[in-house]
Design a protein around this motif. Sequence first.
Motif, PDB file in Angstrom:
ATOM      1  N   ASP A   3       0.958  -1.094  -0.047  1.00 60.88           N
ATOM      2  CA  ASP A   3      -0.273  -0.054  -0.054  1.00 60.88           C
ATOM      3  C   ASP A   3       0.885   1.306  -0.126  1.00 60.88           C
ATOM      4  OD1 ASP A   3      -2.014   1.522  -0.015  1.00 60.88           O
ATOM      5  OD2 ASP A   3      -2.460   1.270   2.187  1.00 60.88           O
ATOM      6  N   THR A   4       1.479   1.430  -1.090  1.00 59.72           N
ATOM      7  CA  THR A   4       2.352   2.740  -1.254  1.00 59.72           C
ATOM      8  C   THR A   4       1.578   3.925  -1.473  1.00 59.72           C
ATOM      9  OG1 THR A   4       2.432   2.238  -3.731  1.00 59.72           O
ATOM     10  CG2 THR A   4       4.416   1.689  -2.252  1.00 59.72           C
ATOM     11  N   LEU A 182      12.787  12.573   3.895  1.00 65.55           N
ATOM     12  CA  LEU A 182      13.814  11.548   4.051  1.00 65.55           C
ATOM     13  C   LEU A 182      13.003  10.428   4.648  1.00 65.55           C
ATOM     14  CD1 LEU A 182      16.272   9.951   3.226  1.00 65.55           C
ATOM     15  CD2 LEU A 182      17.217  10.778   5.354  1.00 65.55           C
ATOM     16  N   ARG A 183      12.267  10.619   5.849  1.00 69.29           N
ATOM     17  CA  ARG A 183      11.713   9.531   6.697  1.00 69.29           C
ATOM     18  C   ARG A 183      10.516   8.730   5.662  1.00 69.29           C
ATOM     19  NH1 ARG A 183      10.582  12.798  12.024  1.00 69.29           N
ATOM     20  NH2 ARG A 183      13.013  12.766  12.880  1.00 69.29           N
ATOM     21  N   LEU A 184       9.778   9.720   4.853  1.00 67.99           N
ATOM     22  CA  LEU A 184       8.612   9.124   4.163  1.00 67.99           C
ATOM     23  C   LEU A 184       9.216   8.412   3.012  1.00 67.99           C
ATOM     24  CD1 LEU A 184       6.061  12.194   3.974  1.00 67.99           C
ATOM     25  CD2 LEU A 184       5.821   9.927   4.661  1.00 67.99           C
ATOM     26  N   PHE A 185      10.373   8.904   2.341  1.00 70.92           N
ATOM     27  CA  PHE A 185      11.075   8.137   1.206  1.00 70.92           C
ATOM     28  C   PHE A 185      11.363   6.865   1.658  1.00 70.92           C
ATOM     29  CE2 PHE A 185      14.756   7.050  -1.728  1.00 70.92           C
ATOM     30  CZ  PHE A 185      13.834   7.415  -2.716  1.00 70.92           C
ATOM     31  N   ARG A 186      12.055   6.714   2.905  1.00 69.22           N
ATOM     32  CA  ARG A 186      12.565   5.325   3.515  1.00 69.22           C
ATOM     33  C   ARG A 186      11.172   4.445   3.775  1.00 69.22           C
ATOM     34  NH1 ARG A 186      17.397   4.463   5.163  1.00 69.22           N
ATOM     35  NH2 ARG A 186      16.890   3.073   6.918  1.00 69.22           N
ATOM     36  N   LYS A 187      10.143   4.998   4.173  1.00 68.73           N
ATOM     37  CA  LYS A 187       9.071   4.312   4.370  1.00 68.73           C
ATOM     38  C   LYS A 187       8.341   3.615   2.993  1.00 68.73           C
ATOM     39  CE  LYS A 187       7.013   6.371   8.665  1.00 68.73           C
ATOM     40  NZ  LYS A 187       6.103   6.723   9.128  1.00 68.73           N
ATOM     41  N   LEU A 192       7.559  -0.486  -1.385  1.00 70.08           N
ATOM     42  CA  LEU A 192       7.737  -0.792  -2.508  1.00 70.08           C
ATOM     43  C   LEU A 192       8.555  -1.788  -2.851  1.00 70.08           C
ATOM     44  CD1 LEU A 192       6.827   0.202  -5.619  1.00 70.08           C
ATOM     45  CD2 LEU A 192       9.040   1.502  -5.740  1.00 70.08           C
ATOM     46  N   LEU A 193       9.985  -1.777  -2.247  1.00 68.31           N
ATOM     47  CA  LEU A 193      10.925  -2.478  -2.713  1.00 68.31           C
ATOM     48  C   LEU A 193      11.524  -3.603  -1.314  1.00 68.31           C
ATOM     49  CD1 LEU A 193      13.219   0.242  -4.013  1.00 68.31           C
ATOM     50  CD2 LEU A 193      12.158  -1.651  -5.323  1.00 68.31           C
ATOM     51  N   ASP A 211       5.835   1.733 -14.136  1.00 65.10           N
ATOM     52  CA  ASP A 211       4.930   0.591 -13.792  1.00 65.10           C
ATOM     53  C   ASP A 211       5.156   0.365 -12.143  1.00 65.10           C
ATOM     54  OD1 ASP A 211       3.114  -1.108 -13.329  1.00 65.10           O
ATOM     55  OD2 ASP A 211       3.522  -2.336 -14.834  1.00 65.10           O
ATOM     56  N   PHE A 212       4.664   1.256 -11.498  1.00 72.35           N
ATOM     57  CA  PHE A 212       4.901   1.003 -10.023  1.00 72.35           C
ATOM     58  C   PHE A 212       4.222  -0.300  -9.502  1.00 72.35           C
ATOM     59  CE2 PHE A 212       6.055   5.361 -10.217  1.00 72.35           C
ATOM     60  CZ  PHE A 212       7.191   5.481  -9.473  1.00 72.35           C
ATOM     61  N   ASP A 213       3.254  -0.930 -10.316  1.00 74.33           N
ATOM     62  CA  ASP A 213       2.598  -2.396  -9.857  1.00 74.33           C
ATOM     63  C   ASP A 213       3.703  -3.463 -10.071  1.00 74.33           C
ATOM     64  OD1 ASP A 213       0.242  -1.026  -8.872  1.00 74.33           O
ATOM     65  OD2 ASP A 213      -0.706  -1.054 -10.880  1.00 74.33           O
ATOM     66  N   HIS A 214       4.513  -3.256 -11.046  1.00 77.04           N
ATOM     67  CA  HIS A 214       5.559  -4.340 -11.371  1.00 77.04           C
ATOM     68  C   HIS A 214       6.884  -3.620 -11.124  1.00 77.04           C
ATOM     69  CE1 HIS A 214       1.685  -5.420 -12.919  1.00 77.04           C
ATOM     70  NE2 HIS A 214       1.859  -6.683 -12.514  1.00 77.04           N
TER      71      HIS A 214
END
Length: 227
Positions: A3-4, A182-187, A192-193, A211-214
């Motif tokens: 759930d990005t 930065l905190r949000l980026f790390r979350k 995502l990864l 394509d963020f779904d894949h």
Amino acid sequence: MPDTHALLPPYRELLNKVDTWFRRCSLAAGEQIACQRGCSACCRGLFDITLLDAFLIKDGFDRLPQKVRERPLELARHRLEIIRCRWPDFAAPYLLNGYPEEEWDEVMPEDDETPCSLLGDDGTCLIYDSRPMTCRLHGIPMVDNSGETLFDEWCSMNFAGCDPLQMEALRAPFNDIFTRELRLFRKFTTRLLGQPFNELDTLIPAALLLDFDHFILPEPLWNPSCS
């Protein structure tokens, strides 16, 4: 897909703080600041954006009518073809971090006057409410409330005959804003990864095609030095 999208509201909230700062600066400086919605004088060339900003852009872009998306997609694909003249293997997910930073300037020269792929025919941004943080910050120097200067340049259309670095009314808690970013980026990268990263960068034209779904991170970037 993790759930990005749940991270977009808090990121938009942070961006709203930046927008509030910019509006406050415009009120304080008056005609000394020419930047406003509809001005596209600086919407030229290429520059790096975070992967979180790319996700924000893609979210806003995908909400546009299909007919409106066709031209920006054509322009984005053309821009990426030009980049592949320098980096033949530049492909999805279009991350800059796999290339030496000294080569970034060759791909993103300062004298590039090519309009952004997301400018409409009337020169307005098609995804203005979903534009990246760097677009919201552009035009005014960044001086933290502590007095620390984080960025000492500004748009040439602004502050004619005065030094904005000396204007305390333009200061903001930038160190706190960037810490929260930065905190949000790390979350975001964790969802995502599967692991947090401090930096993953791409370009606005690439964001339209991601394509963020894949989303699959290239193997060379699975490196502790990147996280």
